[in-house]
Design a protein around this motif. Structure first.
Motif, short mmCIF file in Angstrom:
data_model
loop_
_atom_site.label_atom_id
_atom_site.label_comp_id
_atom_site.label_asym_id
_atom_site.label_seq_id
_atom_site.Cartn_x
_atom_site.Cartn_y
_atom_site.Cartn_z
N ASN A 47 -0.95 11.89 -8.80
CA ASN A 47 -0.17 13.07 -8.95
C ASN A 47 -0.90 14.39 -9.12
O ASN A 47 -0.27 15.29 -8.71
CB ASN A 47 0.76 12.80 -10.21
N ASP A 48 -1.92 14.25 -9.83
CA ASP A 48 -2.67 15.46 -9.73
C ASP A 48 -3.33 15.94 -8.59
O ASP A 48 -3.40 17.22 -8.43
CB ASP A 48 -3.89 15.28 -10.91
N LEU A 49 -3.54 15.02 -7.63
CA LEU A 49 -4.24 15.22 -6.54
C LEU A 49 -3.25 15.99 -5.49
O LEU A 49 -3.98 16.79 -4.65
CB LEU A 49 -4.60 14.07 -5.93
N VAL A 50 -1.97 15.95 -5.77
CA VAL A 50 -0.91 16.80 -4.86
C VAL A 50 -1.08 18.03 -5.14
O VAL A 50 -0.62 18.86 -4.30
CB VAL A 50 0.27 16.22 -4.94
N THR A 51 -1.18 18.46 -6.38
CA THR A 51 -1.21 19.87 -7.03
C THR A 51 -1.85 20.93 -6.14
O THR A 51 -1.36 21.94 -5.87
CB THR A 51 -1.51 19.95 -8.45
N PRO A 52 -3.10 20.98 -5.82
CA PRO A 52 -3.90 21.95 -5.07
C PRO A 52 -3.19 22.08 -3.69
O PRO A 52 -2.97 23.03 -3.30
CB PRO A 52 -5.10 21.30 -4.80
N PHE A 53 -2.74 20.91 -3.08
CA PHE A 53 -2.21 21.01 -1.67
C PHE A 53 -0.72 21.96 -1.64
O PHE A 53 -0.40 22.55 -1.10
CB PHE A 53 -1.93 19.74 -1.14
N LEU A 54 0.02 21.52 -2.65
CA LEU A 54 1.39 22.16 -2.89
C LEU A 54 1.20 23.45 -3.21
O LEU A 54 1.99 24.42 -2.41
CB LEU A 54 1.99 21.62 -4.25
N VAL A 55 0.29 24.15 -4.11
CA VAL A 55 0.14 25.50 -4.35
C VAL A 55 -0.36 26.22 -2.80
O VAL A 55 0.13 27.26 -2.75
CB VAL A 55 -0.79 25.71 -5.39
N ILE A 56 -1.32 25.61 -2.14
CA ILE A 56 -1.90 26.04 -1.15
C ILE A 56 -0.62 26.41 0.02
O ILE A 56 -0.58 27.50 0.74
CB ILE A 56 -3.05 25.50 -0.68
#
Length: 441
Positions: free
Chosen positions: A249-258
């Motif tokens: 779940n943490d690994l999705v967050t940078p992609f979501l923000v970008i």
């Protein structure tokens, strides 16, 4: 002849070890704004590193010429010739010429604004080609990507978007449609049509989403958590070998923000998903899904049963730390602290829980530029990260170390501290990656 070669090898090893000591002495108690180039030559005796070499030889993410704030670099020209796939390794081969060095040092005198412009122009030139040359893009991206270019650059680095610009729009359209169909097929179902394992997995995801990056209020929005839930559940169903593992779940967050940054402006804390149409939200989710898929394709055994990939890298980390800073490694062993007790989370979440979220995108520029070689390079990044607190760790007992490593004092970190970590990682990679004997007891 053989005896002469053995004597030459011993001399070379002695020089290399002296170079290592010099670098360790230079690092201790010093702040390095850029990388240092050490060229090991059989005809020269090593000299102590001069602190006047403050700027690097390639680009950095702050924009002051190519890699100027980036890693401390040590060239080991006489070490093993084993092929080095990491980008850190590939770049070393481009930095040995004295003539190039002189030109690059001259370039470092250019003002920050000029070199910022020059750096952006380099990205523009690479990205404007009909077919993007990924090797050039990786070289630029390793040291940081201009924020507004990250969506396009990350898609390309991960292989989600094709290098050929003529095909790119059609491929993205097709992949986004495929994601939308998968959501309809797997997620938009009543529980009566799911298996017990699928119901339990969805419940676990629903529990974990509100815990994701709790320090950033944006991720506490219900619509954001719903997007995370759809992405994670769809990914898990389509990847049954691992399914959902806490930490993904943490690994999705940078992609979501970008990918949201293409549609939302200003500070992330002020964003609202409700400002976007359903079609845009679906496109963002699809980009996150496919980029997550590409990222995890290169580290599948990190998330399969018993997570053997992570366990293997934790062992490598322990060996590397022992070689670089034996007193710290010995103290941790004497206190009974196992590397798995703290480093497992680092590998599982790729440091997202350890440093301020505002620094994650910069760190991931380097991650993605490494490509398939990322897992091995993580060992060097995490050794550098851990040994940031070498002096502190040697003063702590077991319980104090556990608490310290679970709550590292990185809250006030800026780009400078992160660049220092990457600089040391680059240097140690240069010294050890193709010289495995130097890691032997």
């Amino acid at each position: 002849m053989e005896r002469r070669e053995e004597e030459q090898q011993k001399r070379d090893d002695s020089r290399f070890n002296q170079t290592l000591k010099n670098v360790q002495g230079f690092l201790k108690g010093r702040s390095i704004p850029g990388k240092v180039l050490l060229t090991r030559r059989p005809d020269l005796t090593p000299e102590p590193i001069s602190p006047t070499y403050h700027r690097s030889l390639s680009e950095n993410d702050a924009g002051r010429n190519e890699r100027s704030d980036n890693p401390v670099e040590v060239e080991d020209n006489n070490s093993s010739k084993k092929h080095d796939n990491t980008y850190a390794g590939k770049l070393r081969s481009n930095s040995s010429s004295g003539e190039q060095l002189a030109k690059q040092v001259q370039n470092l005198k250019i003002g920050g604004r000029s070199s910022d412009y020059a750096r952006v122009m380099k990205f523009n030139k690479v990205l404007s080609e009909t077919t993007v040359i990924l090797e050039k893009l990786r070289e630029l991206a390793w040291s940081g990507v201009p924020h507004y270019m990250r969506p396009d650059v990350w898609r390309l680095l991960l292989g989600y978007a094709p290098p050929n610009s003529d095909r790119r729009e059609a491929v993205l359209r097709r992949k986004r449609l495929e994601y939308l169909e998968s959501v309809g097929q797997f997620y938009d179902l009543p529980d009566s049509e799911r298996s017990d394992d699928e119901i339990n997995m969805l419940r676990q995801i629903a529990v974990d989403c509100p815990r994701t990056v709790p320090d950033v209020s944006f991720f506490q929005q219900a619509q954001v958590q719903k997007s995370l839930e759809r992405i994670l559940y769809t990914w898990a169903i389509r990847h049954p070998a691992s399914g959902y593992v806490q930490g993904i779940n943490d690994l999705v967050t940078p992609f979501l923000v970008i990918f949201l940054s293409e549609y939302l402006e200003g500070d992330v804390e002020n964003w609202s998903m409700s400002d976007l149409s359903a079609a845009k939200v679906s496109d963002v989710e699809a980009d996150c899904y496919w980029c997550l898929t590409k990222l995890l394709d290169g580290m599948q055994d990190h998330y399969t049963f018993a997570q053997p990939g992570i366990q293997r890298l934790v062992f490598k980390l322990k060996e590397l730390v022992r070689r670089i800073d034996e007193p710290v490694a010995r103290h941790m062993e004497e206190q009974g602290l196992e590397f798995l007790q703290f480093a497992f989370r680092w590998y599982n979440c790729l440091l997202i829980r350890e440093i301020p979220f505002s620094l994650i995108n910069r760190l991931w520029d380097t991650y993605l530029a490494e490509g398939d070689a990322l897992p091995d390079f993580l060992v060097y990044i995490y050794a550098s990260f851990l040994l940031t607190w070498s002096d502190e760790l040697k003063k702590l007992d077991f319980q104090e170390m556990v608490m310290f490593l679970q709550h590292l004092p990185t809250q006030t970190w800026t780009d400078q501290e992160l660049e220092m970590v990457l600089s040391r990682a680059y240097m140690w990679h240069s010294m050890f990656n193709n010289s495995p004997n130097h890691l032997a007891s």
